[in-house]
Structures are given as structure tokens and as C-alpha cells.
Scaffold this motif. Structure first.
Motif, PDB file in Angstrom:
ATOM      1  N   LEU A 105      49.465  47.227  38.173  1.00 22.35           N
ATOM      2  CA  LEU A 105      50.761  46.814  38.680  1.00 22.35           C
ATOM      3  C   LEU A 105      51.018  47.410  40.043  1.00 22.35           C
ATOM      4  N   LYS A 106      50.678  48.664  40.250  1.00 20.75           N
ATOM      5  CA  LYS A 106      50.930  49.254  41.570  1.00 20.75           C
ATOM      6  C   LYS A 106      50.092  48.528  42.621  1.00 20.75           C
ATOM      7  N   ASN A 107      48.785  48.413  42.376  1.00 18.41           N
ATOM      8  CA  ASN A 107      47.916  47.773  43.372  1.00 18.41           C
ATOM      9  C   ASN A 107      48.164  46.277  43.470  1.00 18.41           C
ATOM     10  N   ALA A 108      48.216  45.598  42.328  1.00 23.65           N
ATOM     11  CA  ALA A 108      48.382  44.143  42.350  1.00 23.65           C
ATOM     12  C   ALA A 108      49.749  43.756  42.913  1.00 23.65           C
ATOM     13  N   LEU A 109      50.767  44.503  42.559  1.00 21.22           N
ATOM     14  CA  LEU A 109      52.108  44.198  43.052  1.00 21.22           C
ATOM     15  C   LEU A 109      52.228  44.419  44.552  1.00 21.22           C
ATOM     16  N   LEU A 110      51.498  45.381  45.056  1.00 19.05           N
ATOM     17  CA  LEU A 110      51.588  45.709  46.470  1.00 19.05           C
ATOM     18  C   LEU A 110      50.543  44.980  47.299  1.00 19.05           C
ATOM     19  N   GLY A 111      49.838  44.045  46.675  1.00 17.12           N
ATOM     20  CA  GLY A 111      48.935  43.179  47.426  1.00 17.12           C
ATOM     21  C   GLY A 111      47.575  43.764  47.737  1.00 17.12           C
ATOM     22  N   LYS A 112      47.202  44.836  47.053  1.00 18.61           N
ATOM     23  CA  LYS A 112      45.881  45.424  47.291  1.00 18.61           C
ATOM     24  C   LYS A 112      44.838  44.711  46.431  1.00 18.61           C
ATOM     25  N   LYS A 113      43.584  44.882  46.776  1.00 20.94           N
ATOM     26  CA  LYS A 113      42.508  44.169  46.087  1.00 20.94           C
ATOM     27  C   LYS A 113      42.323  44.710  44.680  1.00 20.94           C
ATOM     28  N   VAL A 114      42.318  43.817  43.717  1.00 21.71           N
ATOM     29  CA  VAL A 114      42.140  44.174  42.311  1.00 21.71           C
ATOM     30  C   VAL A 114      41.146  43.210  41.676  1.00 21.71           C
ATOM     31  N   LYS A 115      40.267  43.740  40.845  1.00 19.03           N
ATOM     32  CA  LYS A 115      39.306  42.881  40.155  1.00 19.03           C
ATOM     33  C   LYS A 115      40.041  42.058  39.100  1.00 19.03           C
ATOM     34  N   GLY A 116      39.801  40.749  39.110  1.00 16.60           N
ATOM     35  CA  GLY A 116      40.452  39.888  38.137  1.00 16.60           C
ATOM     36  C   GLY A 116      40.133  38.431  38.401  1.00 16.60           C
ATOM     37  N   THR A 117      40.837  37.554  37.706  1.00 18.12           N
ATOM     38  CA  THR A 117      40.643  36.105  37.861  1.00 18.12           C
ATOM     39  C   THR A 117      41.865  35.495  38.527  1.00 18.12           C
ATOM     40  N   LEU A 118      41.634  34.832  39.647  1.00 17.99           N
ATOM     41  CA  LEU A 118      42.690  34.120  40.351  1.00 17.99           C
ATOM     42  C   LEU A 118      42.700  32.668  39.881  1.00 17.99           C
ATOM     43  N   ILE A 119      43.861  32.175  39.522  1.00 16.43           N
ATOM     44  CA  ILE A 119      43.992  30.769  39.096  1.00 16.43           C
ATOM     45  C   ILE A 119      44.811  30.046  40.141  1.00 16.43           C
TER      46      ILE A 119
END
Length: 267
Positions: A252-266
Motif C-alpha cells: 500500500l505504501k509503495n503502490a499508493l505512492l506510485g512506486k514500482k511494485v511486482k504484480g499484475t496490471l489489468i
């Protein structure tokens, strides 16, 4: 400046033990709340809407009373009440965790504001949501059982609720940034256990054959349902991101602040 709105789903398998009825993972919930607090402290232009999955809470009575078929028998009226009570009970745990972080979190109950017809949202009482956002409160909604004009009842997933809210607000002129789904895996996994970095309409038919299967109680369709709902939302320019909610600070901290996070983009 108009605040950017991010919707967050805390998956049921992430915040509960889906193999044990009515078993929350308090330490996980509290960690997520702390990360939300950090992100909001750092970005004052951020408005959040949170949705929690039901996990082992409403899914268990829903299966016991066959609530997927609606209300056809007298005993299913009691089943409706049990499912609604279980869903709201887990939501209160999530809200209380956010309140411990001194966040202005408030429950947004789908069963009190949504009516469906044949499983499609027909009526949505939106005014409380508008007032919450205008006040800077954090609405915390969830998957729930709602009244259905034809079936009697319908189990509405957190994805359906969040996606409807996101699209509804976008059409009203709000700035919807994205939806972040937090689960137990680093996005959607293929047959080798590797993360599928992006899912779109071009590759969906191929990758859906290899989705990671949902474990434990689940009456709302698991990962396949999540991806289908997210693809529908992408038609309107709202992207979704599926990440691992157990990785320290991943999320949440990284993803919410727009930093790169490993995951699936839809998208």
C-alpha cells in the motif's frame, strides 16, 4: 486541486484464514492499516476508498444455506441474516483497525444502499458516499448480501461494489486513479507460478486457463471473477493492479505512492 481517488481491496484470503470459519488475521489487518496511514501522511492529495473481502466470514453461512440461489425457502431468510451479520462483523474489524491509526474510517454498508435485479445493480443510494468523500472520510465497504428484486437476495462481491463505485464516481467527474487488489500472491500466476505482468483483452483468453485457484470458502468466483471485473472497468480507462499484500512495505505504501511494485496490471 481535486484529490486523486484510489480504491483498495483487501482480499478475503489475505485478511482471514479461509480454511477456518470466522478467523481474522489481526496482525495482517493492522499492518495494512499502518501502511495506509503512512501513505496518507506522505501524500495529502490522496483520497482512499477501502473494500474488504469476506474471506471465511460470510462465505461459510452462504454455503451452508445455499444463498447463491437467492431466497427460495423459508430457512434462507435466516441465512440472509447470518450472511449479512458475518460480512458486517469482519468489516467492523477492518474499520476498528483503521481507527486505531487515527484514520477517519467509516463503514459503507452495501446491504443498506444497493438493490440488485437478477444480480445486476439496479439501485444505488449514493448520497452518503458523496458526503463522506467531501468530508475527507475513508469509506470502508465490503462484499455483502443484498436484496434482489427477483431472486430475493444476491451475494455481491467486493469487486462488484468497488468497480461500480469507481465507475459511478468517474462519470460524476471525480479523478479515479486506479484500483489496487491485495491478495496472497504477487498478482495473477501462470502454471509455473510466475507472475503475469499484464492482462488485457488480447491475452485474456490464453492466460485465464492458468489462473491460481482460490483456496478455502469462496462463493464469489475468486481470481477469475476479479480479473473479469477489472477488465470491464478498463473499458472506461480505469486500471487495476493485483499485488501481494503480505510483502513488507510492498504494497500500500509503495503502490499508493506510485512506486514500482511486482504484480499484475489489468488494462
Amino acid at each position: 486541486m481535486k484529490k486523486r481517488i484510489i480504491l483498495i481491496k483487501l482480499g478475503g484470503s489475505l485478511i482471514t484464514d479461509k480454511n477456518k470459519p470466522f478467523t481474522p488475521k489481526i496482525s495482517v489487518i493492522d499492518d495494512l492499516s499502518r501502511q495506509i496511514k503512512e501513505a496518507l501522511d506522505e501524500d495529502k492529495n490522496l483520497q482512499l476508498i477501502v473494500g474488504n473481502g469476506g474471506g471465511s466470514f460470510p462465505h461459510y453461512p452462504a454455503l451452508k444455506y445455499n444463498m447463491n440461489e437467492g431466497i427460495k425457502k423459508e430457512e434462507q431468510k435466516f441465512g440472509f441474516c447470518l450472511v449479512q451479520d458475518a460480512a458486517s462483523s469482519l468489516n467492523r474489524i477492518v474499520v476498528n483497525s483503521l481507527l486505531k491509526q487515527k484514520l477517519n474510517a467509516v463503514s459503507l454498508n452495501p446491504s443498506s444502499m444497493i438493490v440488485t435485479k437478477k444480480g445486476k445493480i439496479k439501485k444505488f443510494f449514493s448520497y452518503p458516499l458523496f458526503l463522506m468523500i467531501n468530508l475527507g472520510l475513508i469509506p470502508v465497504t465490503y462484499g455483502d448480501i443484498v436484496l434482489d428484486e427477483e431472486k430475493g437476495s444476491f451475494i455481491i462481491s467486493t469487486e462488484m461494489v468497488l468497480n461500480f463505485i469507481a465507475l459511478f464516481l468517474k462519470k460524476k467527474g471525480f479523478h479515479i486513479d486506479k484500483i489496487i487488489h491485495n491478495g496472497l500472491t504477487s498478482g495473477v500466476l501462470n502454471e509455473k507460478g510466475d507472475t503475469i505482468e499484464e492482462i488485457n483483452f488480447k491475452n485474456f483468453s490464453q492466460v485465464k486457463k492458468n489462473f491460481y485457484q482460490t483456496l478455502g470458502f469462496d462463493v464469489t468466483g475468486g481470481m477469475l471473477h476479479k480479473v473479469k471485473e477489472s477488465l470491464y472497468l478498463s473499458k472506461y480507462g480505469i486500471k487495476s493492479f493485483i499485488i501481494n499484500g503480505t510483502v513488507e512495505k510492498n504494497l500500500l505504501k509503495n503502490a499508493l505512492l506510485g512506486k514500482k511494485v511486482k504484480g499484475t496490471l489489468i488494462t
